[in-house]
Design an enzyme around this catalytic site. Sequence first.
Site, PDB file in Angstrom:
ATOM      1  N   LYS A   1       0.863  -1.179   0.000  1.00 10.33           N
ATOM      2  CA  LYS A   1       0.000   0.000   0.000  1.00 10.33           C
ATOM      3  C   LYS A   1       0.891   1.218   0.000  1.00 10.33           C
ATOM      4  O   LYS A   1       2.022   1.166   0.497  1.00 10.33           O
ATOM      5  CB  LYS A   1      -0.878   0.013   1.258  1.00 10.33           C
ATOM      6  CG  LYS A   1      -2.113   0.853   1.105  1.00 10.33           C
ATOM      7  CD  LYS A   1      -3.179   0.051   0.385  1.00 10.33           C
ATOM      8  CE  LYS A   1      -4.540   0.627   0.479  1.00 10.33           C
ATOM      9  NZ  LYS A   1      -5.542  -0.398   0.156  1.00 10.33           N
TER      10      LYS A   1
HETATM   11  N1  GLU Z   1      -7.300  -0.100  -2.910  1.00  7.43           N
HETATM   12  C1  GLU Z   1      -8.065  -1.279  -3.189  1.00  7.43           C
HETATM   13  C2  GLU Z   1      -8.063  -2.216  -1.990  1.00  7.43           C
HETATM   14  O1  GLU Z   1      -7.892  -1.801  -0.865  1.00  7.43           O
HETATM   15  C3  GLU Z   1      -7.673  -1.932  -4.507  1.00  7.43           C
HETATM   16  C4  GLU Z   1      -6.266  -2.419  -4.615  1.00  7.43           C
HETATM   17  C5  GLU Z   1      -5.854  -2.890  -6.006  1.00  7.43           C
HETATM   18  O2  GLU Z   1      -6.680  -2.929  -6.905  1.00  7.43           O
HETATM   19  O3  GLU Z   1      -4.675  -3.208  -6.134  1.00  7.43           O
HETATM   20  O4  GLU Z   1      -8.302  -3.379  -2.107  1.00  7.43           O
END
Ligand code: GLU
Length: 422
Positions: free
Chosen positions: A108
């Site tokens: 993240k």
């Molecule tokens: N931000 C989204 C999540 O928390 C999507 C992550 C992604 O598609 O890589 O799952």
Amino acid sequence: MTAEKKRSLHETSVEQFQRAADLIDLPSNYRSILASPKNEVIVNFPVWLDSGEMKIFTGYRIQHNNILGPFKGGLRFHPDVDLDEVKALAAWMTFKTALVGIPYGGAKGGVTINPTDYSTSEMRRIVRRFTHALGSNIGPETDIPAPDVGTNAQTMDWVMDTYANIAPPAFKQSVKGVVTGKSVECGGSKGREEATGKGVLFSLRHWCGETNNRLDELTVTVQGFGNVGSHFARLAAEAGCKIVGVADHTGTVGNSEGLDIPALISHVKTTGGVKDFSGAQELETEELFSMKADVFVPAALENQVTAERAKTLGAKLVVEAANGPTTPQAEEILAQREVTIVPDILANAGGVIVSYFEWLQNKSSRSWSTKDIETRFREIVWDAHDNVVATCKEFDCSMRDAAYVVALRRITACYDRRGIFP
Ligand code: GLU
């Protein structure tokens, strides 16, 4: 500030997987590996503002684990972004991708910023300079960012374009998969934008099947009306659910007959929030939590369902569209009150699943039809829910613990065979 608020989000994420690790007697080596991220990248980068001043921004990319595939996870732009939060969010991605069985690890990133304070051209410079600062820490085979709170397809298009511009000429076309969640015009996938909301609705459908409930007889309250909350509410209303309350950062609105969700979406598009929506009563934030409804869908930020709110929560089912919306104390109270929680890593996995489809399409320079996406999506989401329900029965545990057990088994089965280098 209460003790509950001060608690580290990363600690919460570690406790969650440790509880499941206890159920399967996971060896301590694996616990140690998963208790900390593999890499923590922090960048401080300068950007020219429209006023002619220069400002330094802080950005993060936390790479938690990549035993099952490249690091994967969103980029969050929000004033509360800090190292602790991004570490927790990165770990949740590792367990989410393992749980749904797609070949990724977890990561993240984010920037501590309120995007609404900046013009579009400032945001473009901030995103480009952040991408440049991350440099080769991201890449289509190493770490693949995506949208999260405060970012969208436009953000991803800028990241991709910046990355392609700094890549050697021979790779300019093949690096499109460095991010997912791009616009369809720039190589994004059909269905990506509504994927998370759609996955949340699938969770609800699956629960209805397991408990002999009907979707078109459910009343639902939703906290958060951004990409996830609004798509979920629209799809749920189309499926016959009555959405009786919605809250966002501007206010809370309710209608016991069911809100007109398409009208609410256009109201939010023109005014920037749910406040003053004419087809509803204005409510206090706390009323949304205590309001009687069959289902509560938190689709905003972490730690929203606190112990206090859990004591009077009006719903019997919580479907976690947001990441980490329920505090550990609240979870205990809800368990005592026999409120079921469909955990975040299961309920909101729809986004990363369609991200995976986008990445596959980019790799093969193909574009899948909506029908293809729908079929594959349903299969992955359904299997994950079936697995969690079966694991709940195996251990007589909560859906959260079961989801972690499924994920941990996949991760550690791979470590068992590969071993730890050297
Ligand atoms: N931000 C989204 C999540 O928390 C999507 C992550 C992604 O598609 O890589 O799952």
